[in-house]
Design a protein around this motif. Sequence first.
Motif, PDB file in Angstrom:
ATOM      1  N   GLU A   1      71.192  87.371  91.692  1.00 27.05           N
ATOM      2  CA  GLU A   1      72.007  86.536  90.691  1.00 27.05           C
ATOM      3  C   GLU A   1      70.960  86.317  89.414  1.00 27.05           C
ATOM      4  N   VAL A   2      69.789  85.914  89.489  1.00 26.75           N
ATOM      5  CA  VAL A   2      68.997  85.495  88.289  1.00 26.75           C
ATOM      6  C   VAL A   2      68.742  86.796  87.502  1.00 26.75           C
ATOM      7  N   ALA A   3      68.949  87.951  88.019  1.00 29.66           N
ATOM      8  CA  ALA A   3      68.716  89.228  87.461  1.00 29.66           C
ATOM      9  C   ALA A   3      69.894  89.824  86.504  1.00 29.66           C
ATOM     10  N   ALA A   4      71.089  89.248  86.951  1.00 32.66           N
ATOM     11  CA  ALA A   4      72.200  89.704  86.787  1.00 32.66           C
ATOM     12  C   ALA A   4      72.700  89.934  84.998  1.00 32.66           C
ATOM     13  N   THR A   5      72.242  88.866  84.429  1.00 32.37           N
ATOM     14  CA  THR A   5      72.711  88.789  83.232  1.00 32.37           C
ATOM     15  C   THR A   5      71.549  89.789  82.303  1.00 32.37           C
ATOM     16  N   PRO A   6      70.210  89.685  82.572  1.00 29.28           N
ATOM     17  CA  PRO A   6      69.246  90.448  82.045  1.00 29.28           C
ATOM     18  C   PRO A   6      69.739  91.847  82.062  1.00 29.28           C
ATOM     19  N   LEU A   7      69.748  92.373  83.280  1.00 29.88           N
ATOM     20  CA  LEU A   7      70.500  93.721  83.812  1.00 29.88           C
ATOM     21  C   LEU A   7      71.442  94.228  82.961  1.00 29.88           C
ATOM     22  N   ALA A   8      72.567  93.395  82.789  1.00 34.92           N
ATOM     23  CA  ALA A   8      73.869  93.678  82.162  1.00 34.92           C
ATOM     24  C   ALA A   8      73.631  94.159  80.538  1.00 34.92           C
ATOM     25  N   LEU A   9      72.599  93.223  80.062  1.00 33.29           N
ATOM     26  CA  LEU A   9      72.206  93.375  78.619  1.00 33.29           C
ATOM     27  C   LEU A   9      71.155  94.194  78.521  1.00 33.29           C
ATOM     28  N   GLY A  10      70.486  94.933  79.388  1.00 32.31           N
ATOM     29  CA  GLY A  10      69.505  95.673  79.316  1.00 32.31           C
ATOM     30  C   GLY A  10      68.201  95.206  78.894  1.00 32.31           C
ATOM     31  N   ARG A  11      68.070  94.036  79.111  1.00 31.84           N
ATOM     32  CA  ARG A  11      66.775  93.125  78.965  1.00 31.84           C
ATOM     33  C   ARG A  11      65.782  93.259  80.024  1.00 31.84           C
ATOM     34  N   ALA A  12      64.562  92.665  79.704  1.00 31.20           N
ATOM     35  CA  ALA A  12      63.553  92.453  80.903  1.00 31.20           C
ATOM     36  C   ALA A  12      64.016  91.624  81.937  1.00 31.20           C
ATOM     37  N   GLU A  13      63.620  91.830  83.268  1.00 29.36           N
ATOM     38  CA  GLU A  13      64.020  91.196  84.177  1.00 29.36           C
ATOM     39  C   GLU A  13      62.971  90.081  84.478  1.00 29.36           C
ATOM     40  N   ALA A  14      61.842  90.387  84.095  1.00 31.29           N
ATOM     41  CA  ALA A  14      60.456  89.678  84.808  1.00 31.29           C
ATOM     42  C   ALA A  14      60.491  88.395  84.853  1.00 31.29           C
ATOM     43  N   ARG A  15      61.129  87.479  83.584  1.00 31.66           N
ATOM     44  CA  ARG A  15      61.166  86.039  83.518  1.00 31.66           C
ATOM     45  C   ARG A  15      61.965  85.611  84.666  1.00 31.66           C
ATOM     46  N   GLY A  16      62.990  86.408  85.355  1.00 33.10           N
ATOM     47  CA  GLY A  16      63.838  85.748  86.348  1.00 33.10           C
ATOM     48  C   GLY A  16      62.890  85.392  87.436  1.00 33.10           C
ATOM     49  N   GLU A  17      61.924  86.218  87.888  1.00 32.71           N
ATOM     50  CA  GLU A  17      61.076  85.882  89.061  1.00 32.71           C
ATOM     51  C   GLU A  17      60.207  84.505  88.981  1.00 32.71           C
ATOM     52  N   GLN A  18      59.581  84.519  87.698  1.00 31.89           N
ATOM     53  CA  GLN A  18      59.095  83.497  87.128  1.00 31.89           C
ATOM     54  C   GLN A  18      59.709  81.929  87.307  1.00 31.89           C
ATOM     55  N   LEU A  19      60.907  82.174  86.865  1.00 28.83           N
ATOM     56  CA  LEU A  19      61.714  81.107  86.905  1.00 28.83           C
ATOM     57  C   LEU A  19      62.069  80.528  88.233  1.00 28.83           C
ATOM     58  N   LEU A  20      62.421  81.451  89.138  1.00 23.69           N
ATOM     59  CA  LEU A  20      62.758  81.305  90.792  1.00 23.69           C
ATOM     60  C   LEU A  20      61.514  80.468  91.229  1.00 23.69           C
ATOM     61  N   GLU A  21      60.316  80.922  91.002  1.00 29.48           N
ATOM     62  CA  GLU A  21      58.856  80.276  91.252  1.00 29.48           C
ATOM     63  C   GLU A  21      58.939  78.838  90.815  1.00 29.48           C
ATOM     64  N   LEU A  22      59.143  78.946  89.696  1.00 30.06           N
ATOM     65  CA  LEU A  22      59.006  77.456  89.141  1.00 30.06           C
ATOM     66  C   LEU A  22      59.833  76.442  89.428  1.00 30.06           C
ATOM     67  N   LEU A  23      61.288  76.857  89.828  1.00 26.60           N
ATOM     68  CA  LEU A  23      62.392  75.872  90.351  1.00 26.60           C
ATOM     69  C   LEU A  23      62.274  75.765  91.933  1.00 26.60           C
ATOM     70  N   GLY A  24      61.336  76.523  92.454  1.00 33.95           N
ATOM     71  CA  GLY A  24      61.378  75.989  93.959  1.00 33.95           C
ATOM     72  C   GLY A  24      62.449  77.091  94.818  1.00 33.95           C
ATOM     73  N   LEU A  25      62.459  78.372  94.205  1.00 32.41           N
ATOM     74  CA  LEU A  25      63.622  79.115  94.742  1.00 32.41           C
ATOM     75  C   LEU A  25      63.395  80.412  95.368  1.00 32.41           C
ATOM     76  N   ALA A  26      62.033  80.736  95.053  1.00 31.93           N
ATOM     77  CA  ALA A  26      61.073  81.923  95.579  1.00 31.93           C
ATOM     78  C   ALA A  26      61.527  82.174  96.679  1.00 31.93           C
ATOM     79  N   HIS A  27      61.403  81.303  97.681  1.00 31.17           N
ATOM     80  CA  HIS A  27      61.403  81.410  99.195  1.00 31.17           C
ATOM     81  C   HIS A  27      63.223  81.562  99.566  1.00 31.17           C
TER      82      HIS A  27
END
Length: 493
Positions: free
Chosen positions: A375-401
Amino acid sequence: MADLRLIDLTVTPAGADRPVVACVDLDVPAGQRVLLVGPSGAGKSTVLRALAGLLEDDVDARGEVLLDGRPARPGEVGLLLQDPLDTVVAATAGRDTAFGPENAGLPREEVWRRVARAHAAARYAAGRDRDVATLSGGERQRLALAGVLAAQPSVLLLDEPTSMLDAPTAAQVRGAVLEAAAGRTLVVVDHDLAGWAPHVDRVLVLGRGGRLVADGAPGRVFAGSRSLLADGLWLPGAQAPAPVDVPAGLLAPQLAVPEAATGGALLTGRGLGLRRRRRSLRPVPPATVLREVDVELAAGSATALTGPSGSGKSSLLAVLAGLARPTGELTAAPGLAGGLAPQPWRWRSRELAARLAWVPQFPEHTFVRATVREEVAATPLALGRAEARGEQLLELLGLAHRADVNPFRLSGGEQRRLALAGALAAGPAVLLADEPSVGQDRGTWAVVAGLLAAAAREGVAVGVSSHDERLLGVLDGPVVALRAGTRVVGAAA
């Protein structure tokens, strides 16, 4: 009145490797008023669903739930869900509230007497003929509460009944709930401890592992304030936490907008209006939700949209996001439009996604993938943008687990954070967030506040609709105050 019991309740969602509620024993005597609290994702809503006998079929649930020593009968337990959209069963407000009494086989006159009393008790004032689809989030929340009250159950289970309401309305609804609960067993889930604590007999605290960690009278439970603060509870009188620091550059817009360098307006609205229409088999008059509103969203600034429930804040955000065609003029800065028509409502979905991000009041409206990570990668992937920041955001927001969990299996607070992560992951130049702090504990609130403030510092034009005075204090930007769909003159900061 009815006595409620949970015996060794353990609930594990399908596919999960650990339970969301673990070994909970609970005895609520008939007529007792209980406040159930805990950090976001601790399992509070799951406990309410278990008490109501409404756990999903595919969860692994163990233990017993008893009402007066037996399974509950239909209509004995009234559950207000966290998301009021989940309770809508009819097109108009009156028919929606009448659903429970009608199914109980009551005479027509009694049904409509109950509807009128329930609307008054829940402080729902939009009218019984109002199309439910045109109600604001706060109005839907009050309508959902009215539906529970109209059935007159012996047990009331309420999941965040005032979370989407402004403070004065929340106080009115809280008073109405307490009045309606007279002679009934009441269990309320809420992050607003200060509002409910003076009116309840008992406070139950669920810890992060879904286990009961405190149980007692409010004063005795709050005496352990240090550990409860560490668990993220909004204890009465405690100051708001400092917003978290966000790594520099994480939220920088991916689209180079020349106006952003000077803090210029990226979106400008003049005389904005909106009438909502709904297709129906019968004539439904349109509802006017905005009238002659002027607004600007500047790069590097966070603009707050404020006003009582039903004042048009969500509708204005949707207009700014290009999701509704308004009357008046809404124009994007030339650098933001990038050769497109200046009116965002004319842009295609891909063109909108490349420039603007919208976090709706009901976050599940944005979910399009099967897991949190996807889900967090859906828009970057559709736009051809880097997906790396999504993982960092999940970590910050307590959703990585929770990365491999279906978004619809998250708690309400977790869903709201996921929607924010998904909106920020593609690096928008404009961020529009509707009630982003609802359902958050102290820790997750600090992350949400930090992300919104950091986005503005990075040059994003941020627009936030909120009743949360603590959040508005952190953002400290221009204010657009609305009332009955019209901007209140002189209220801008």
